[in-house]
Design a protein around this motif. Structure first.
Motif: not given
Lengths: 101, 556
Positions: B102-103, B24, B99-100, B20-21, B106, B16-17
């Motif tokens: 990754p959240d 971005e 953009s949502d 997220r990158k 998580d 997930n991390a």
């Protein structure tokens, strides 16, 4: 005789929301098909598509879709493109919800 | 139920991390779409017709109540208040913003869920019988095997770039409810001559543009050999499978073009190699996983009031007649909660419905839920004395429809209302068939029937194996629907036969009505189902009903 060129619009999906967008004559991405630039010349269409392809921080998957002139602006021809102008048929979501149809 | 180990938790968090990158960098323009696309697909994120779609795995269709509540929270917070349960025991969100995502991932990680390998040319979410651990006809719970396969296949370094996607389904019962014969690999737990359980291994099944019924590659595989043998099959496919043509890249084509004998020989040779060096902890790990799937503490209680309520309330009685399945434990029932209320979108559940189901699972069902490939929700362990109260609660959110297995219990893919691959819509056809037959009042009379609808040749809606299959196509710029007849999704899998020319969008529901009225006319009695009548009589009377003009011409 060469076959007549079916007019086109440049369409894509917005990068963040994924919503369907159309390239207007003044280089804005509109959510409304009727505001799209109706392109009647094949060479011009390719140039406009190249321009769209370069905007990778704003849109995804730009392509040329067949369209025809209508009383309020360009109209889609194929049913798939017609669905893209509206959103799904089972809920009033997408463009129906946002008031873009 | 299985709980993530520290390893699982750390792995999902690190993926997930990373993603997220990656998101971005995509938003900043540092990554092009061509670069980003394979990365997002590895994390289950598609771009569909009107929006992104996030496909979340529900391994072997098993959910805990807290997971279902989190799915509802995600639907409310980042989507439009609902989710769509699919024929592969996944849930799809149709409107997430890039953009949502990754959240959202998580939030899934918080309840031990993820979207890894729900897309791409990898081993996908492992599916299983939705009545696992509860069915009366079960030999053994298939979920420990499915979980073992999930652990082995997740991030398997050799199998991240297969020629094409790869699906594994597991069944542990005499009756195959997991459609194992339509999977790249189907595993059926069977009892060997000495009473020990092992696997019947099927290979080369699949629907899509070239539907094929899976064939037995090994009639009995010892349990301890499962992972090396699976590794041998997938490894053989990885080298023998075609990469020159996407439509010939599935293992069913590899098996078909090479012949089962040659393919089996290659697998056996590879198996011998792998087995020699196998250091995997197969048997011990499986035994450990089995501890996570022990049956709940069943109650030994009287079935208080159940029969009395059935006698008193015809609505409750109708629901118990259709939506219950025999449980292995006396006094218990398996409850199928229909997500097919007449006129609703098959497989869709609102966040309120998800929360209610989670609460009811806690109150009456040992906190367990299942998602079926037929796009319904299952409460696998409900004591019969609780059914009356359960039914009353289900009614409050429109979840008490008594139509499991009937004409309105339709499988439908998202079709052209959402899917970028679709060639026609599926959902409105399903909605109209359901409401039409309700209006006619024929649903109960027609009885057991499987209608399955796909909006393109890829067959996510399993149309080939529906008693009645409907395939939506684009014929010269107009939606057109082909009907197939006589399909069967069970252990006796049959690919349905195309009835004839397709029907326009506004002709398809009347055509289905003619077909089913013909069935009512020709059946021997009410106990003869549509598929039984079709098997007895063949397609002729049904084709005549579908194409009355032709039938009249032939008769003249």
């Amino acid at each position: 005789m060469a076959r007549a060129y079916t007019p086109k619009v440049v369409t894509a999906n917005a990068l963040i929301e994924g919503d369907v967008v159309y390239l207007t004559a003044d280089d804005i991405w509109s959510r409304n098909h009727a505001e799209a630039e109706l392109i009647e010349d094949e060479a011009h269409a390719q140039l406009r598509l190249l321009k769209a392809d370069r905007q990778r921080d704003r849109v995804v998957g730009a392509y040329l879709a067949d369209a025809r002139p209508g009383p309020n602006g360009p109209e889609p021809i194929h049913f798939r493109e017609a669905f893209r102008t509206r959103g799904p048929s089972n809920y009033a979501h997408g463009k129906q919800e946002a008031g873009n149809v | 139920m299985y709980n993530y180990t520290e390893f699982d938790t750390a792995y999902v968090a690190s993926r997930n991390a990373q993603f997220r990158k990656q998101v971005e960098r995509r938003i900043s323009g540092a990554l092009t779409e061509d670069e980003f696309r394979p990365l997002r697909l590895m994390n289950g994120l598609y771009l569909q017709l009107h929006a992104y779609m996030l496909r979340v795995a529900i391994p072997y269709g098993t959910l805990r109540s807290d997971q279902m509540r989190q799915l509802a929270m995600i639907a409310d917070r980042w989507d439009k208040g609902y989710g769509h349960f699919t024929t592969r025991q996944n849930i799809q969100y149709n409107w997430p913003k890039l953009s949502d995502v990754p959240d959202i991932l998580d939030a899934l990680g918080e309840v031990q869920m993820h979207a890894i390998q729900t897309s791409g040319n990898t081993i996908r979410n492992v599916t299983a019988d939705h009545f696992a651990g509860a069915a009366a006809d079960e030999i053994e719970d298939p979920r420990p095997t499915a979980e073992l396969v999930r652990q082995w296949s997740t991030d398997h370094p050799e199998f991240q770039f297969l020629p094409r996607k790869f699906k594994i389904g597991v069944s542990g019962a005499a009756h195959d409810r997991a459609v194992t014969k339509s999977h790249d690999i189907g595993l059926r737990i069977v009892r060997g001559g000495n009473g020990v359980t092992g696997y019947e291994v099927l290979v080369g099944g699949g629907l899509g543009r070239t539907p094929m019924v899976g064939q037995v590659i090994r009639p009995f595989l010892k349990k301890e050999d499962l992972l090396p043998y699976l590794e041998a099959i997938v490894s053989t496919y990885n080298t023998m499978g075609r990469r020159d043509n996407k439509y010939k890249a599935r293992i069913k084509i590899t098996v078909f073009e090479n012949g089962m004998e040659k393919f089996r020989d290659a697998v056996d040779a590879r198996f011998e190699e792998i087995k020699r060096d196998w250091t995997g902890v197969n048997a011990e790990l499986l035994a450990h996983i089995e501890q996570s799937f022990l049956p709940p503490a069943f109650r030994n209680a009287p079935e208080d009031g159940y029969e009395i309520a059935r006698k008193a309330d015809p609505v409750f009685r109708a629901w118990t007649d259709t939506n219950l399945t025999e449980h292995r434990q006396p006094g218990y029932a398996i409850v199928t909660v229909s997500l097919k209320a007449h006129g609703a979108t098959p497989g869709d559940a609102t966040s309120a419905q998800m929360r209610l189901l989670a609460d009811l699972a806690d109150k009456f069902g040992h906190g367990e839920l299942r998602i079926s490939h037929e796009q319904n929700v299952v409460l696998p362990h409900v004591h019969k004395s609780d059914l009356w109260a359960l039914h009353g609660s289900l009614k409050t959110e429109g979840l008490a429809t008594a139509n499991f297995g009937l004409v309105s219990d339709i499988i439908a893919c998202p079709g052209m209302d959402y899917c970028a691959l679709a060639t026609a819509r599926s959902i409105p056809v399903a909605q109209e068939i359901a409401t039409h037959f309700q209006k006619l009042g024929l649903e109960e009379d027609i009885g057991e029937l499987k209608i399955k609808i796909s909006g393109c040749i890829n067959a996510c809606g399993h149309h080939h194996v529906g008693h009645i299959g409907i395939l939506g196509l684009d014929r010269a710029g107009v939606e057109n629907y082909q009907i197939t007849l006589g399909g069967d999704h069970t252990e006796n899998m049959v690919v349905g036969e195309r009835a004839g020319p397709g029907f326009a969008y506004d002709e398809i529901v009347p055509a289905i009505e003619r077909l089913l009225r013909a069935y009512l006319d020709v059946r021997e009695d009410v106990s003869e189902t549509f598929i039984d009548a079709y098997r007895r009589l063949g397609p002729a009377p049904f084709k005549a009903a579908l194409y009355p003009d032709e039938a009249a011409r032939d008769a003249a």
